[in-house]
Motif scaffolding. Structure first.
Motif, PDB file in Angstrom:
ATOM      1  N   ALA A  90       0.836  -1.198   0.000  1.00  0.00           N
ATOM      2  CA  ALA A  90       0.000   0.000   0.000  1.00  0.00           C
ATOM      3  C   ALA A  90       0.870   1.247   0.000  1.00  0.00           C
ATOM      4  O   ALA A  90       2.083   1.194   0.247  1.00  0.00           O
ATOM      5  CB  ALA A  90      -0.920   0.001   1.221  1.00  0.00           C
ATOM      6  N   TYR A  91       0.200   2.367  -0.287  1.00  0.00           N
ATOM      7  CA  TYR A  91       0.832   3.686  -0.174  1.00  0.00           C
ATOM      8  C   TYR A  91       0.119   4.482   0.907  1.00  0.00           C
ATOM      9  O   TYR A  91      -1.109   4.506   0.975  1.00  0.00           O
ATOM     10  CB  TYR A  91       0.757   4.450  -1.491  1.00  0.00           C
ATOM     11  N   ALA A  92       0.912   5.141   1.738  1.00  0.00           N
ATOM     12  CA  ALA A  92       0.415   6.068   2.739  1.00  0.00           C
ATOM     13  C   ALA A  92       0.559   7.490   2.195  1.00  0.00           C
ATOM     14  O   ALA A  92       1.154   7.700   1.128  1.00  0.00           O
ATOM     15  CB  ALA A  92       1.214   5.900   4.032  1.00  0.00           C
ATOM     16  N   PRO A  93       0.033   8.486   2.899  1.00  0.00           N
ATOM     17  CA  PRO A  93       0.227   9.872   2.463  1.00  0.00           C
ATOM     18  C   PRO A  93       1.712  10.203   2.289  1.00  0.00           C
ATOM     19  O   PRO A  93       2.577   9.638   2.974  1.00  0.00           O
ATOM     20  CB  PRO A  93      -0.388  10.681   3.618  1.00  0.00           C
ATOM     21  N   GLY A  94       1.995  11.113   1.378  1.00  0.00           N
ATOM     22  CA  GLY A  94       3.372  11.536   1.149  1.00  0.00           C
ATOM     23  C   GLY A  94       4.198  10.558   0.338  1.00  0.00           C
ATOM     24  O   GLY A  94       5.415  10.684   0.268  1.00  0.00           O
ATOM     25  N   GLY A  95       3.552   9.561  -0.276  1.00  0.00           N
ATOM     26  CA  GLY A  95       4.286   8.575  -1.064  1.00  0.00           C
ATOM     27  C   GLY A  95       5.019   7.543  -0.234  1.00  0.00           C
ATOM     28  O   GLY A  95       5.879   6.824  -0.748  1.00  0.00           O
ATOM     29  N   LEU A 116     -10.671  -0.511   3.538  1.00  0.00           N
ATOM     30  CA  LEU A 116     -11.438   0.472   4.295  1.00  0.00           C
ATOM     31  C   LEU A 116     -10.538   1.294   5.213  1.00  0.00           C
ATOM     32  O   LEU A 116     -10.659   2.530   5.280  1.00  0.00           O
ATOM     33  CB  LEU A 116     -12.517  -0.234   5.124  1.00  0.00           C
ATOM     34  N   ILE A 117      -9.622   0.621   5.913  1.00  0.00           N
ATOM     35  CA  ILE A 117      -8.684   1.334   6.796  1.00  0.00           C
ATOM     36  C   ILE A 117      -7.851   2.326   5.999  1.00  0.00           C
ATOM     37  O   ILE A 117      -7.656   3.490   6.403  1.00  0.00           O
ATOM     38  CB  ILE A 117      -7.780   0.335   7.535  1.00  0.00           C
ATOM     39  N   LEU A 118      -7.341   1.887   4.859  1.00  0.00           N
ATOM     40  CA  LEU A 118      -6.510   2.754   4.030  1.00  0.00           C
ATOM     41  C   LEU A 118      -7.300   3.954   3.517  1.00  0.00           C
ATOM     42  O   LEU A 118      -6.826   5.098   3.559  1.00  0.00           O
ATOM     43  CB  LEU A 118      -5.930   1.952   2.866  1.00  0.00           C
ATOM     44  N   THR A 119      -8.512   3.709   3.039  1.00  0.00           N
ATOM     45  CA  THR A 119      -9.337   4.799   2.506  1.00  0.00           C
ATOM     46  C   THR A 119      -9.650   5.835   3.573  1.00  0.00           C
ATOM     47  O   THR A 119      -9.604   7.045   3.326  1.00  0.00           O
ATOM     48  CB  THR A 119     -10.646   4.226   1.928  1.00  0.00           C
ATOM     49  N   LYS A 120      -9.963   5.363   4.784  1.00  0.00           N
ATOM     50  CA  LYS A 120     -10.298   6.279   5.888  1.00  0.00           C
ATOM     51  C   LYS A 120      -9.095   7.099   6.333  1.00  0.00           C
ATOM     52  O   LYS A 120      -9.265   8.151   6.969  1.00  0.00           O
ATOM     53  CB  LYS A 120     -10.845   5.486   7.073  1.00  0.00           C
ATOM     54  N   ASN A 121      -7.883   6.625   6.023  1.00  0.00           N
ATOM     55  CA  ASN A 121      -6.668   7.283   6.536  1.00  0.00           C
ATOM     56  C   ASN A 121      -5.748   7.769   5.415  1.00  0.00           C
ATOM     57  O   ASN A 121      -4.523   7.792   5.572  1.00  0.00           O
ATOM     58  CB  ASN A 121      -5.922   6.320   7.454  1.00  0.00           C
ATOM     59  N   HIS A 122      -6.365   8.159   4.289  1.00  0.00           N
ATOM     60  CA  HIS A 122      -5.652   8.827   3.198  1.00  0.00           C
ATOM     61  C   HIS A 122      -4.608   7.940   2.517  1.00  0.00           C
ATOM     62  O   HIS A 122      -3.631   8.446   1.963  1.00  0.00           O
ATOM     63  CB  HIS A 122      -4.966  10.118   3.711  1.00  0.00           C
ATOM     64  N   GLY A 123      -4.803   6.624   2.554  1.00  0.00           N
ATOM     65  CA  GLY A 123      -3.892   5.713   1.867  1.00  0.00           C
ATOM     66  C   GLY A 123      -4.628   4.941   0.787  1.00  0.00           C
ATOM     67  O   GLY A 123      -5.833   5.106   0.590  1.00  0.00           O
ATOM     68  N   ASN A 124      -3.914   4.111   0.086  1.00  0.00           N
ATOM     69  CA  ASN A 124      -4.565   3.258  -0.914  1.00  0.00           C
ATOM     70  C   ASN A 124      -3.783   1.967  -1.117  1.00  0.00           C
ATOM     71  O   ASN A 124      -2.550   1.940  -1.012  1.00  0.00           O
ATOM     72  CB  ASN A 124      -4.742   3.984  -2.255  1.00  0.00           C
ATOM     73  N   LEU A 125      -4.532   0.896  -1.389  1.00  0.00           N
ATOM     74  CA  LEU A 125      -3.939  -0.410  -1.640  1.00  0.00           C
ATOM     75  C   LEU A 125      -3.208  -0.379  -2.981  1.00  0.00           C
ATOM     76  O   LEU A 125      -3.685   0.223  -3.943  1.00  0.00           O
ATOM     77  CB  LEU A 125      -5.041  -1.470  -1.661  1.00  0.00           C
ATOM     78  N   ALA A 126      -2.046  -1.031  -3.044  1.00  0.00           N
ATOM     79  CA  ALA A 126      -1.241  -1.062  -4.266  1.00  0.00           C
ATOM     80  C   ALA A 126      -1.252  -2.462  -4.860  1.00  0.00           C
ATOM     81  O   ALA A 126      -1.535  -3.449  -4.173  1.00  0.00           O
ATOM     82  CB  ALA A 126       0.193  -0.623  -3.969  1.00  0.00           C
ATOM     83  N   LEU A 127      -0.932  -2.550  -6.131  1.00  0.00           N
ATOM     84  CA  LEU A 127      -0.825  -3.846  -6.794  1.00  0.00           C
ATOM     85  C   LEU A 127       0.394  -4.603  -6.287  1.00  0.00           C
ATOM     86  O   LEU A 127       1.385  -3.986  -5.862  1.00  0.00           O
ATOM     87  CB  LEU A 127      -0.726  -3.658  -8.307  1.00  0.00           C
ATOM     88  N   PRO A 128       0.376  -5.938  -6.309  1.00  0.00           N
ATOM     89  CA  PRO A 128       1.551  -6.711  -5.903  1.00  0.00           C
ATOM     90  C   PRO A 128       2.785  -6.309  -6.704  1.00  0.00           C
ATOM     91  O   PRO A 128       2.739  -6.198  -7.928  1.00  0.00           O
ATOM     92  CB  PRO A 128       1.137  -8.157  -6.217  1.00  0.00           C
ATOM     93  N   LEU A 222      -2.412   6.114  10.154  1.00  0.00           N
ATOM     94  CA  LEU A 222      -2.695   4.993   9.253  1.00  0.00           C
ATOM     95  C   LEU A 222      -1.988   3.723   9.714  1.00  0.00           C
ATOM     96  O   LEU A 222      -2.603   2.647   9.785  1.00  0.00           O
ATOM     97  CB  LEU A 222      -2.262   5.342   7.827  1.00  0.00           C
ATOM     98  N   ILE A 223      -0.703   3.826  10.030  1.00  0.00           N
ATOM     99  CA  ILE A 223       0.045   2.639  10.461  1.00  0.00           C
ATOM    100  C   ILE A 223      -0.541   2.078  11.754  1.00  0.00           C
ATOM    101  O   ILE A 223      -0.693   0.857  11.912  1.00  0.00           O
ATOM    102  CB  ILE A 223       1.542   2.966  10.635  1.00  0.00           C
ATOM    103  N   GLU A 224      -0.910   2.950  12.678  1.00  0.00           N
ATOM    104  CA  GLU A 224      -1.499   2.484  13.929  1.00  0.00           C
ATOM    105  C   GLU A 224      -2.839   1.791  13.677  1.00  0.00           C
ATOM    106  O   GLU A 224      -3.155   0.767  14.314  1.00  0.00           O
ATOM    107  CB  GLU A 224      -1.655   3.653  14.905  1.00  0.00           C
ATOM    108  N   ALA A 225      -3.634   2.322  12.747  1.00  0.00           N
ATOM    109  CA  ALA A 225      -4.917   1.693  12.424  1.00  0.00           C
ATOM    110  C   ALA A 225      -4.706   0.314  11.808  1.00  0.00           C
ATOM    111  O   ALA A 225      -5.429  -0.638  12.113  1.00  0.00           O
ATOM    112  CB  ALA A 225      -5.716   2.587  11.479  1.00  0.00           C
ATOM    113  N   LEU A 226      -3.698   0.190  10.948  1.00  0.00           N
ATOM    114  CA  LEU A 226      -3.389  -1.109  10.359  1.00  0.00           C
ATOM    115  C   LEU A 226      -2.897  -2.089  11.417  1.00  0.00           C
ATOM    116  O   LEU A 226      -3.301  -3.256  11.444  1.00  0.00           O
ATOM    117  CB  LEU A 226      -2.335  -0.943   9.259  1.00  0.00           C
ATOM    118  N   GLU A 227      -2.028  -1.631  12.299  1.00  0.00           N
ATOM    119  CA  GLU A 227      -1.507  -2.506  13.352  1.00  0.00           C
ATOM    120  C   GLU A 227      -2.597  -2.921  14.336  1.00  0.00           C
ATOM    121  O   GLU A 227      -2.472  -3.942  15.016  1.00  0.00           O
ATOM    122  CB  GLU A 227      -0.361  -1.808  14.089  1.00  0.00           C
TER     123      GLU A 227
END
Length: 251
Positions: A90-95, A116-128, A222-227
């Motif tokens: 995934a990508y978080a804010p700021g690349g 959902l977690i990524l979308t709520k926290n300004h991130g997005n899932l990336a391709l493998p 974002l990282i805390e939400a994922l963890e």
């Protein structure tokens, strides 16, 4: 190696995550179960299981919980495990790049939860492959700094096949090739050096420097939400906030 992650330093400054002990035990149990499922329930012949048990005992996980997790992985008893391991990128804010190691019994549910977690926290899932090329798979062994002098440990690291020795807070940190992690840890143990953790990790090739405190705060959240997700075992990142941005992170 140029790309050691600064995220561990960020977590140290912010303090430990306010995670319930039950959730922590659940994650530790999953690692034990997966290790037993893949390599059998005998720790003496399964280095990954030995490492998982070591990590669980370091958190005072009861022996009954450990035994049940092993039995679930080996298929003994009624509660047979269907847990599978996956890696998401995934990508978080700021690349900022993220790799999530997941252990789940329902990949579709987990993928939806992560999205959902990524979308709520300004991130997005990336391709493998979009993110993983920025990281190297490595082994990581930590030894309390008070238990051995760094010079003596350095000699042992060279003798046992380790790649690098660093100081991190109150620990010596040894980096190994991924296929040498358990051999190095076992060789250190035989030399009288007791590690307090040994695990496989992803080390970033380069860091993404973040100077904007707002972006840095978004990445941390974002990282805390994922963890905090029950299915996410580990989050790896190339996040490198500046000292100025770090100082303005919320406590």
């Amino acid at each position: 190696m140029a790309g050691h992650s600064k995220w561990s330093k960020v977590k140290h400054i912010k303090g430990p995550l306010d995670r319930k002990r039950g959730q922590l035990f659940s994650k530790l149990a999953k690692e034990i179960t997966v290790a037993a499922k893949m390599g059998g329930g005998d720790p003496s012949g399964n280095p990954r299981l030995r490492s998982a048990i070591l990590a669980a005992r370091a958190q005072s996980m009861p022996n009954d919980n450990i035994d049940r997790a092993i039995q679930r992985g080996t298929g003994e008893g009624t509660d047979v495990s269907n847990i599978e391991e996956s890696i998401y990128e995934a990508y978080a804010p700021g690349g900022v790049a993220l790799i999530m190691e997941v252990a789940t019994e329902n990949r579709n549910r987990t993928a939806a939860d992560l999205r959902l977690i990524l979308t709520k926290n300004h991130g997005n899932l990336a391709l493998p492959g979009a993110v993983s090329y920025m990281f190297h798979r490595k082994g990581r062994v930590t030894v309390p700094a008070t238990t051995i002098q760094q010079g003596r440990l350095f000699d042992l690291v060279i003798e046992t096949g380790g790649e690098e020795l660093m100081q991190e807070d109150e620990h010596h940190v040894i980096t190994t090739a991924p296929d040498q992690l358990y051999a190095v840890a076992e060789a250190l143990k035989n030399a009288g050096v007791q590690a307090d953790s040994q695990k496989l990790t992803f080390v970033p090739e380069t860091q993404v420097t973040v100077t904007d405190p707002t972006i840095a705060t978004q990445v941390v959240h974002l990282i805390e939400a994922l963890e905090d997700s029950d299915d996410v075992q580990h989050v790896h990142t190339n996040f490198a906030p500046t000292e100025e941005a770090l100082a303005q992170l919320p406590g």
